[in-house]
Write an enzyme that holds these catalytic residues in place. Structure first.
Site, mmCIF file in Angstrom:
data_model
loop_
_atom_site.group_PDB
_atom_site.id
_atom_site.type_symbol
_atom_site.label_atom_id
_atom_site.label_comp_id
_atom_site.label_asym_id
_atom_site.label_seq_id
_atom_site.Cartn_x
_atom_site.Cartn_y
_atom_site.Cartn_z
ATOM 1 N N CYS A 1 8.853 9.270 -14.965
ATOM 2 C CA CYS A 1 10.004 8.521 -14.438
ATOM 3 C C CYS A 1 10.990 8.274 -15.570
ATOM 4 C CB CYS A 1 9.560 7.186 -13.855
ATOM 5 S SG CYS A 1 8.226 7.274 -12.676
ATOM 6 N N CYS B 1 13.938 10.781 -16.849
ATOM 7 C CA CYS B 1 15.288 10.722 -16.275
ATOM 8 C C CYS B 1 15.874 9.318 -16.356
ATOM 9 C CB CYS B 1 15.268 11.152 -14.812
ATOM 10 S SG CYS B 1 14.805 12.863 -14.544
ATOM 11 N N HIS B 2 15.074 8.334 -15.972
ATOM 12 C CA HIS B 2 15.612 6.976 -15.791
ATOM 13 C C HIS B 2 15.570 6.137 -17.066
ATOM 14 C CE1 HIS B 2 15.964 7.490 -11.463
ATOM 15 N NE2 HIS B 2 14.725 7.940 -11.413
ATOM 16 N N CYS C 1 11.131 10.774 -5.102
ATOM 17 C CA CYS C 1 11.470 11.121 -6.474
ATOM 18 C C CYS C 1 10.298 11.886 -7.096
ATOM 19 C CB CYS C 1 11.763 9.848 -7.260
ATOM 20 S SG CYS C 1 13.015 10.044 -8.523
ATOM 21 N N CYS D 1 8.478 -11.296 16.306
ATOM 22 C CA CYS D 1 8.551 -11.854 14.951
ATOM 23 C C CYS D 1 9.364 -13.141 14.999
ATOM 24 C CB CYS D 1 9.233 -10.881 14.003
ATOM 25 S SG CYS D 1 8.598 -9.210 14.025
ATOM 26 N N CYS E 1 8.088 -16.834 15.914
ATOM 27 C CA CYS E 1 7.602 -17.693 14.838
ATOM 28 C C CYS E 1 8.654 -17.874 13.750
ATOM 29 C CB CYS E 1 6.347 -17.102 14.193
ATOM 30 S SG CYS E 1 4.886 -17.188 15.239
ATOM 31 N N HIS E 2 9.165 -16.763 13.227
ATOM 32 C CA HIS E 2 9.888 -16.826 11.952
ATOM 33 C C HIS E 2 11.348 -17.236 12.091
ATOM 34 C CE1 HIS E 2 6.386 -15.357 9.877
ATOM 35 N NE2 HIS E 2 6.285 -14.365 10.731
ATOM 36 N N ARG F 1 1.698 -6.275 5.152
ATOM 37 C CA ARG F 1 1.830 -7.650 5.632
ATOM 38 C C ARG F 1 2.310 -7.663 7.081
ATOM 39 N NH1 ARG F 1 0.961 -11.173 7.505
ATOM 40 N NH2 ARG F 1 1.140 -13.404 7.120
ATOM 41 N N CYS G 1 0.561 -9.092 10.731
ATOM 42 C CA CYS G 1 1.167 -9.926 11.763
ATOM 43 C C CYS G 1 1.054 -9.240 13.120
ATOM 44 C CB CYS G 1 2.636 -10.196 11.442
ATOM 45 S SG CYS G 1 2.919 -11.849 10.775
#
Lengths: 258, 107
Positions: free
Chosen positions: A73, A76-77, A111, A174, A177-178, A215, A219
């Site tokens: 990586c 290039c970066h 990449c 979702c 609740c959220h 995650r 849910c």
């Protein structure tokens, strides 16, 4: 039912309680704000945050030359602390080649496949999580800044639709609740506002680092719906929407969550 | 073998100061009570012993058991007595010991 604000009650009566408002700016709060002091302290100190192991692994992978061209990586970066600053804050972003939204882990996979011509790490693998955490932590403290890019609109709109669509045997979205109940608790645990500011997170329940998609799959299983596949467009769209929703909150990668 | 460990100990202290030392090591702490996807038991693999020495003398040790979480984090305090090396050693079920060190200057 307990209402947060009188204004909201009026709103709900007018609209029959069906459509709820999005979280207002001043009430917007990262998931870490809902946690116990102990968990917050664990996240705040780099020598007690177990997510830092993933960061250290990622740093090693960043410099490791791979593929026939033996490119890393860093080839290039260069220095990730410079080149990757802000990268996590602006993903998911639009990918020119595929013409679709792409998340940070997806970008790293691409990449590795196209530029390093090496075997990409699968979603959920320790290596991909480590690289994502390492790149993510370079944006720590920066505000989530979803790119101003109209080409992302369809993705974000679909993400919003999925966020608000009721799914599973429990018939919850979702947003149930959220958006609507984030100031309450579910089974003793605080319901958060679902801002993906700390991902990949070290989740104590997992005893390891995991992705936002993992995650979200948790849910989905929780409401007894069939979870989307890792890397599916549905998840990318949800991530794209969540990032616009979390806009302005500080990136915390690696977060620690219970 | 160098451990993948994160150590937090003060670099300098005054003689007689109480200092806090925190050490965390990357380890999966497999309990031996879990089944893999094939239904086979996953063999136990934990760190079962942690020892910390300061200037060659043992100042803290602990026995660890399967209930301890992955990436065990141990914090304790000691009195800064002299400049020297604090050594941390974690011994696993496989008999391998991983070590890490921290230097402290006491004046």
């Amino acid at each position: 039912m307990v209402w947060r604000k009188p204004g909201l009650a009026v709103f709900a009566i007018i609209f029959g309680g069906g459509a709820m408002a999005e979280i207002a700016g001043e009430e917007k709060k990262s998931g870490s704000g809902f946690m116990s002091r102990e968990t917050q302290a664990m996240q705040a100190d780099d020598t007690s945050n177990p997510g830092m192991f993933s960061v250290l692994d990622g740093e090693r992978l960043w410099r490791e030359p791979v593929g026939p061209a033996m490119k890393s990586c860093a080839s290039c970066h260069g220095d990730a602390e410079v080149s990757m600053r802000g990268a996590a804050a602006r993903h998911p972003a639009f990918d020119e080649t595929s013409g679709k939204a792409i998340d940070l882990a997806g970008r790293i996979k691409l990449c590795r496949r196209d530029k390093q011509t090496a075997e990409p790490f699968p979603r959920g693998s320790e290596e991909l999580l480590a690289l994502t955490t390492y790149v993510g932590t370079q944006s720590r403290g920066m505000p989530v800044a979803p790119p101003v890019d109209e080409r992302l609109t369809p993705s974000r709109e679909n993400g919003k639709r999925l966020f608000e669509a009721r799914i599973g045997q429990l018939d919850l979205s979702c947003a149930s609740c959220h958006d609507d109940n984030w100031d309450k608790r579910l089974g003793g645990s605080p319901i958060t506002q679902a801002h993906p500011t700390g991902y990949p997170i070290y989740r104590l329940e997992w005893q390891s680092v995991g992705s936002l998609q993992r995650r979200m799959r948790n849910c989905m299983v929780g409401v007894r719906a069939e979870p989307y596949e890792f890397g599916s467009q549905e998840f990318i769209d949800l991530e794209a929407y969540l990032n616009t929703r979390a806009s302005g909150l500080a990136v915390e990668t690696p977060g620690v969550r219970p | 073998m160098t451990a993948r460990a994160l150590i937090n100990a003060p670099k300098t202290a005054r003689k007689g100061d109480i200092i806090e030392i925190r050490a965390m090591i990357a380890h999966k702490m497999e309990t031996g009570y879990r089944q893999g996807p094939n239904g086979q038991m996953i063999p136990r693999d934990i760190i079962n012993r942690f020892v910390c020495t300061y200037g060659g003398a043992e100042i803290f040790s602990a026995d660890l058991f399967p209930a301890v979480s992955a990436n065990p984090f141990i914090a304790f305090s000691t009195v800064a007595t002299e400049s020297g090396t604090i050594t941390f050693a974690w011994t696993g079920d496989d008999g391998q010991t991983q070590t890490a060190t921290a230097e402290i200057a006491v004046n």
